[in-house]
Design an enzyme around this catalytic site. Structure first.
Site, short mmCIF file in Angstrom:
data_model
loop_
_atom_site.label_atom_id
_atom_site.label_comp_id
_atom_site.label_asym_id
_atom_site.label_seq_id
_atom_site.Cartn_x
_atom_site.Cartn_y
_atom_site.Cartn_z
N HIS A 150 33.16 53.05 36.96
CA HIS A 150 31.88 52.61 36.33
C HIS A 150 30.88 52.16 37.03
CE1 HIS A 150 29.67 51.02 32.73
NE2 HIS A 150 29.39 50.25 33.65
N ASP A 154 31.75 45.83 20.63
CA ASP A 154 30.73 45.76 21.71
C ASP A 154 29.39 46.48 21.41
OD1 ASP A 154 29.57 45.40 24.61
OD2 ASP A 154 29.86 47.64 24.60
N ARG A 198 22.09 41.95 21.37
CA ARG A 198 21.70 41.28 22.72
C ARG A 198 20.58 41.89 23.35
NH1 ARG A 198 26.43 42.40 26.38
NH2 ARG A 198 24.94 41.40 28.07
N SER A 214 31.74 43.02 28.10
CA SER A 214 31.05 44.12 27.54
C SER A 214 31.72 45.46 28.20
CB SER A 214 29.40 44.18 27.32
OG SER A 214 28.90 45.29 27.16
N LYS A 236 35.01 48.37 27.09
CA LYS A 236 35.24 49.87 27.17
C LYS A 236 35.98 50.51 28.11
CE LYS A 236 30.63 49.23 27.21
NZ LYS A 236 29.17 48.70 27.09
N1 URA Z 1 26.41 47.75 30.43
C1 URA Z 1 27.28 47.22 29.38
O1 URA Z 1 27.97 48.16 28.78
N2 URA Z 1 27.14 46.08 28.87
C2 URA Z 1 26.28 45.09 29.15
O2 URA Z 1 26.04 44.17 28.96
C3 URA Z 1 25.39 45.60 30.43
C4 URA Z 1 25.46 46.77 30.87
#
Ligand code: URA
Length: 433
Positions: A82, A161, A168, A183, A187
């Site tokens: 990621h 999320d 957010r 967050s 995932k």
């Molecule tokens: N990417 C995400 O998936 N979540 C965040 O809070 C910031 C970047």
């Protein structure tokens, strides 16, 4: 339990219990808790933070709000990567086939981009026929057979999320280490891989503007992953300038192919080898140096490129433009952006290049905007290069000539010059494991 009391507790800097976090998150997802109360809680978390235990509970609650993939049939060889986002980041297109060519199982769900440029899924869709929405069965079977599949994120991966992130985004509560870490990790954990390599960007084009912030985000994510029994490593990398030389969807596919053919940008190649080596090292539990040698060999022998061809073809994509990148869609108009100054390039603002590329059509300003795969920017000079007035700094591509005015201005503004040759910044700043 009342959400009012939970907000008040966090506002006074106290830790929340598992029950309180679950009450807030699940209540918000069900629609029992309104946006204004969730926003107040998120703001209190931004100000007073969360400890490790609270962050792990928040992650788990969001992860369990939707599907959690079971990849155990691939016996610990599954690996995910990621990146916390950046302009010109096409690393997945390169590291995934390198890792798969070395025996890793890359079962990856990637996102679409909003703003700046397209996400990995948008880039892959620049390849005609490539199917980004395989069924879960076909996804697993492809990983089983060829070791790699990259698809779009299913709608039901950590839906909590998704809802909280959208809130957010409009309430100035993105900027919090526990909120970002939970967050991202909710995932990644739901996506099921045993090993996870995180590329945490640091600099003007990233969430984390300085090294200390990037290190604390990386440490938080590594700790969360460990607490779930996953092998996790984070590489902290510089994002002051765009990554590589191409920004845009087809253009980035083309650059990824260049790297896989051994003729790509040196810094981008070096970052990809580092990330791929970490993926291989975690998957096979071998020293990083040994994994790095394997990654270099995969690239040099052409095995990684062969794996990309196999992957694209298996997923329905036309491999002709991968074999001959001049066949990739490219917007029909182009403009050379020339320097108004003499001097050394001391900075190329990643954010401005990203915005310019979006304004040319390569990214989305709104969720439903259509991407122009052929639009984008190719940088012709890099940081510390010497330029003279009139030299070409970049070439911009668009399907509509009227888009060039705004983009050209942004591209010029992205460049800063100095009389003295600036010191080159390292691309890889730290590794947290
Ligand atoms: N990417 C995400 O998936 N979540 C965040 O809070 C910031 C970047």
């Amino acid at each position: 339990m009342r959400i009012y009391d939970i907000i008040s507790k966090k506002r006074h800097g106290l830790s929340l219990s598992k029950e309180e976090i679950e009450f807030a998150v699940n209540g918000y997802v069900r629609g029992d808790i309104p946006d204004y109360q969730m926003s107040a809680l998120l703001m209190a978390i931004c100000i007073n933070s969360m400890n490790e235990e609270e962050t792990a509970i928040l992650t788990k609650t969001m992860m369990n709000s939707g599907d959690v993939l079971d990849l155990s049939r691939f016996s610990n060889l599954t690996v995910d990567k990621h990146s916390t986002g950046g302009v010109g980041d096409k690393t997945t297109l390169i590291v995934a086939p390198i890792a798969a060519s070395l025996g890793c199982k890359v079962a990856k769900m990637s996102g679409r981009g909003l703003g700046f440029t397209g996400g990995t899924v948008d880039k892959l869709e620049a390849i005609s026929g490539y199917n980004t929405s395989l069924s879960v069965e076909d996804f697993f079977s492809q990983v089983e057979k060829i070791g790699i599949a990259v698809i779009g994120q299913t709608g039901n991966l950590a839906p909590a999320d998704k809802k909280i992130y959208a809130l957010r985004d409009v309430t100035a509560t993105i900027d919090s280490v526990p909120l970002i870490a939970s967050s991202i990790m909710s995932k990644k954990l739901a996506a099921g891989s045993s090993s996870i390599v995180l590329d945490v960007k640091c600099g003007s084009g990233a969430f984390m503007k300085d090294r200390a912030g990037a290190i604390s985000l990386a440490e938080a994510m590594v700790k969360i992953g460990r607490s779930f029994g996953r092998r996790v490593r984070a590489v902290i990398t510089n994002m002051d300038a765009p990554l590589g030389v191409c920004v845009g969807n087809s253009l980035e596919i083309c650059e990824a192919v260049d790297v896989l053919k051994g003729r790509g940008d040196k810094k981008l190649t070096s970052l990809c080898l580092t990330l791929a080596a970490n993926m291989v090292s975690l998957s096979f539990d071998i020293p990083y140096e040994e994994a790095y040698k394997k990654a270099v060999l995969s690239l040099e022998s052409g095995k990684a490129f062969e794996k990309m061809l196999e992957w694209v073809s298996y997923q329905g994509g036309d491999v002709r433009p991968i074999k001959d990148t001049s066949l990739l869609p490219l917007a029909k108009h182009k403009v050379e952006v020339k320097s108004d100054f003499d001097g050394y390039v001391c900075r190329i603002d990643a954010e401005k290049i990203g915005l310019a590329s979006m304004s040319l059509g390569a990214g989305r300003a709104k969720k439903d905007d259509k991407i122009d795969f052929g639009a984008g920017i190719v940088l012709k000079v890099g940081v510390s290069d010497k330029v003279s007035r009139g030299d070409v700094l970049a070439v911009a591509y668009a399907s509509d000539k009227s888009l060039f005015d705004g983009a050209e201005k942004l591209i010029k503004e992205a460049f800063t010059f100095s009389d003295k040759k600036p010191e080159e910044k390292e691309l890889i700043l730290d590794t947290i494991s």
